[in-house]
Scaffold this motif. Sequence first.
Motif, PDB file in Angstrom:
ATOM      1  N   MET A  34      -7.465  26.917  54.656  1.00 23.24           N
ATOM      2  CA  MET A  34      -8.232  26.837  53.520  1.00 23.24           C
ATOM      3  C   MET A  34      -9.905  26.505  53.909  1.00 23.24           C
ATOM      4  N   LYS A  35     -10.795  27.406  53.554  1.00 24.47           N
ATOM      5  CA  LYS A  35     -12.026  27.221  53.921  1.00 24.47           C
ATOM      6  C   LYS A  35     -12.818  26.040  53.062  1.00 24.47           C
ATOM      7  N   GLU A  36     -13.559  25.430  53.461  1.00 27.96           N
ATOM      8  CA  GLU A  36     -14.327  24.192  52.719  1.00 27.96           C
ATOM      9  C   GLU A  36     -15.347  24.759  51.960  1.00 27.96           C
ATOM     10  N   LEU A  37     -15.467  24.670  50.700  1.00 29.39           N
ATOM     11  CA  LEU A  37     -16.415  25.031  49.508  1.00 29.39           C
ATOM     12  C   LEU A  37     -17.478  24.288  49.750  1.00 29.39           C
ATOM     13  N   ARG A  38     -18.797  24.993  50.098  1.00 30.52           N
ATOM     14  CA  ARG A  38     -20.000  23.928  50.292  1.00 30.52           C
ATOM     15  C   ARG A  38     -20.878  24.578  49.524  1.00 30.52           C
ATOM     16  N   PHE A  39     -22.137  23.828  49.405  1.00 31.06           N
ATOM     17  CA  PHE A  39     -23.153  24.156  48.554  1.00 31.06           C
ATOM     18  C   PHE A  39     -24.418  24.101  49.343  1.00 31.06           C
ATOM     19  N   ASP A  40     -24.501  24.351  50.583  1.00 31.73           N
ATOM     20  CA  ASP A  40     -25.709  24.445  51.375  1.00 31.73           C
ATOM     21  C   ASP A  40     -26.682  25.557  50.856  1.00 31.73           C
ATOM     22  N   GLY A  41     -27.982  24.885  50.784  1.00 34.44           N
ATOM     23  CA  GLY A  41     -28.992  25.794  50.040  1.00 34.44           C
ATOM     24  C   GLY A  41     -29.104  25.978  48.648  1.00 34.44           C
ATOM     25  N   ARG A  42     -27.906  25.393  47.956  1.00 31.74           N
ATOM     26  CA  ARG A  42     -27.944  25.340  46.578  1.00 31.74           C
ATOM     27  C   ARG A  42     -28.833  24.129  45.917  1.00 31.74           C
ATOM     28  N   THR A  43     -29.387  24.289  44.959  1.00 32.69           N
ATOM     29  CA  THR A  43     -30.104  22.942  44.212  1.00 32.69           C
ATOM     30  C   THR A  43     -29.398  22.844  42.680  1.00 32.69           C
ATOM     31  N   ALA A  44     -28.805  21.453  42.781  1.00 32.37           N
ATOM     32  CA  ALA A  44     -27.969  21.144  41.622  1.00 32.37           C
ATOM     33  C   ALA A  44     -28.898  20.159  40.765  1.00 32.37           C
ATOM     34  N   ILE A  45     -28.655  20.279  39.337  1.00 35.65           N
ATOM     35  CA  ILE A  45     -29.248  19.073  38.356  1.00 35.65           C
ATOM     36  C   ILE A  45     -27.981  18.534  37.836  1.00 35.65           C
ATOM     37  N   VAL A  46     -28.011  17.269  37.961  1.00 35.41           N
ATOM     38  CA  VAL A  46     -26.846  16.681  37.010  1.00 35.41           C
ATOM     39  C   VAL A  46     -27.322  15.502  36.029  1.00 35.41           C
ATOM     40  N   THR A  47     -27.451  15.907  34.931  1.00 32.41           N
ATOM     41  CA  THR A  47     -27.959  15.084  33.816  1.00 32.41           C
ATOM     42  C   THR A  47     -27.053  13.760  33.661  1.00 32.41           C
ATOM     43  N   GLY A  48     -27.600  12.569  33.159  1.00 34.85           N
ATOM     44  CA  GLY A  48     -26.758  11.505  32.802  1.00 34.85           C
ATOM     45  C   GLY A  48     -26.130  10.977  34.051  1.00 34.85           C
ATOM     46  N   ALA A  49     -26.654  10.921  35.195  1.00 32.38           N
ATOM     47  CA  ALA A  49     -26.171  10.758  36.591  1.00 32.38           C
ATOM     48  C   ALA A  49     -26.323   9.477  37.075  1.00 32.38           C
ATOM     49  N   GLY A  50     -26.958   8.487  36.420  1.00 35.60           N
ATOM     50  CA  GLY A  50     -27.125   7.235  36.664  1.00 35.60           C
ATOM     51  C   GLY A  50     -25.928   6.432  36.443  1.00 35.60           C
ATOM     52  N   GLY A  51     -25.845   5.168  36.869  1.00 31.53           N
ATOM     53  CA  GLY A  51     -24.511   4.140  36.478  1.00 31.53           C
ATOM     54  C   GLY A  51     -23.351   4.155  37.289  1.00 31.53           C
ATOM     55  N   ASN A  52     -22.610   3.202  37.190  1.00 25.27           N
ATOM     56  CA  ASN A  52     -21.395   3.109  37.945  1.00 25.27           C
ATOM     57  C   ASN A  52     -20.781   2.106  37.550  1.00 25.27           C
ATOM     58  N   PRO A  53     -19.394   2.377  36.863  1.00 28.40           N
ATOM     59  CA  PRO A  53     -18.865   3.919  37.039  1.00 28.40           C
ATOM     60  C   PRO A  53     -19.459   5.038  36.046  1.00 28.40           C
ATOM     61  N   SER A  54     -19.271   6.104  36.583  1.00 27.12           N
ATOM     62  CA  SER A  54     -19.948   7.272  36.014  1.00 27.12           C
ATOM     63  C   SER A  54     -19.529   8.541  36.271  1.00 27.12           C
ATOM     64  N   LEU A  55     -19.279   9.296  35.432  1.00 24.74           N
ATOM     65  CA  LEU A  55     -18.910  10.754  35.898  1.00 24.74           C
ATOM     66  C   LEU A  55     -20.056  11.639  36.325  1.00 24.74           C
ATOM     67  N   GLY A  56     -21.320  11.435  35.823  1.00 18.50           N
ATOM     68  CA  GLY A  56     -22.396  12.097  36.466  1.00 18.50           C
ATOM     69  C   GLY A  56     -22.823  11.903  37.854  1.00 18.50           C
ATOM     70  N   ARG A  57     -22.656  10.447  38.075  1.00 14.34           N
ATOM     71  CA  ARG A  57     -22.572   9.907  39.636  1.00 14.34           C
ATOM     72  C   ARG A  57     -21.796  10.694  40.324  1.00 14.34           C
ATOM     73  N   VAL A  58     -20.613  10.696  39.979  1.00 18.17           N
ATOM     74  CA  VAL A  58     -19.521  11.381  40.962  1.00 18.17           C
ATOM     75  C   VAL A  58     -19.624  12.702  41.148  1.00 18.17           C
ATOM     76  N   TYR A  59     -20.207  13.464  40.085  1.00 21.23           N
ATOM     77  CA  TYR A  59     -20.511  14.881  40.263  1.00 21.23           C
ATOM     78  C   TYR A  59     -21.787  15.074  41.118  1.00 21.23           C
ATOM     79  N   ALA A  60     -22.747  14.292  41.294  1.00 19.75           N
ATOM     80  CA  ALA A  60     -23.951  14.321  41.894  1.00 19.75           C
ATOM     81  C   ALA A  60     -23.515  14.006  43.391  1.00 19.75           C
ATOM     82  N   MET A  61     -22.628  13.242  43.494  1.00 21.30           N
ATOM     83  CA  MET A  61     -22.462  12.602  44.812  1.00 21.30           C
ATOM     84  C   MET A  61     -21.392  13.617  45.779  1.00 21.30           C
ATOM     85  N   LEU A  62     -20.650  14.194  44.974  1.00 21.47           N
ATOM     86  CA  LEU A  62     -19.738  15.127  45.703  1.00 21.47           C
ATOM     87  C   LEU A  62     -20.618  16.717  46.055  1.00 21.47           C
ATOM     88  N   LEU A  63     -21.454  16.875  44.907  1.00 20.56           N
ATOM     89  CA  LEU A  63     -22.261  18.104  45.254  1.00 20.56           C
ATOM     90  C   LEU A  63     -23.177  17.932  46.505  1.00 20.56           C
TER      91      LEU A  63
END
Length: 305
Positions: A1-30
């Motif tokens: 199974m190949k690793e799915l990566r985002f090299d070269g892509r730019t992502a914006i995640v809104t509402g990504a501050g705070g902990n615990p927070s969904l936006g934070r984990v989206y941003a950190m995984l990307l």
Amino acid sequence: MKELRFDGRTAIVTGAGGNPSLGRVYAMLLAARGANVVVNDIGSKHAPGAATAQGVVDEIVALGGKAVADTHSVATEAGANAIIQTALDAFGGVDILVNNAGIIFNTAFDEISSTDIQRTMDVNLMGPIWTSRAAWPHMKKAGYGRIVNIVSGSMYGFALQAAYAASKGGVYSLTRAMATEGKRLGIKVNSVAPGAFTRMVIGSQEEDCRTYQGTKAHMPAEVVSPAVAFLAHEDCPVNGECFDVMAGHVRRIYMAQTPGISVPDITIEKVAARWDEVMAGTSPDIFLVTDFDGFQRHDKPYKPS
């Protein structure tokens, strides 16, 4: 199974501050998978604990990722344009937009203030409209884009959340419409209804209620992010879909209708007489929540009648 990566892509995640927070984990995984990330958060004080975009950026950078902070509000067109401009200035483009920013007021329909209704709509519904409109021309020019809108199970109709439910239901429909237009442009738009222990839960629930305890024990935010990231990936196979994601479960949400009846000379009485046929084939409404014992508003406990 190949690793799915985002090299070269730019992502914006809104509402990504705070902990615990969904936006934070989206941003950190990307970021962990190679994306350049714009971490957006206005530093909301609505829920307990500090929420800072820079704090999440510092976490990402410390782990070797690339990220910049943005503190503009999604609730205005100017703010949304500024968020996209942050991505353009820092990384030269925008490939992925995760519309996660949201607010909630757990208040009875006849008691929620007009101001709070408007704030809910401005952030939860108009936010994704403004940010998507700002990102759309750049994605259209590139012939590529991925937008993931965060909706909520509340759109099925939860007590004390009329404004929130309406805003999230609007985003569900927005997603479908945008996906239809984006298909020929290389832009895929999907939505996720997540469930997790976040600052929003902490801020809207009493610690001893079942919702608080259940989400804290069984629904970490981190297990939602893989599905969101997959929908943001170039290999995403779907467009215009919605998924319920929580506690390791990923389930498709879709609209349906029964066969119903067809009566050319229909009357009120004929509708009444054949109502069972109209309803035939309808699955039980598993999302209808009627037991709100222990569910708390910001001001006082909600007491079911």
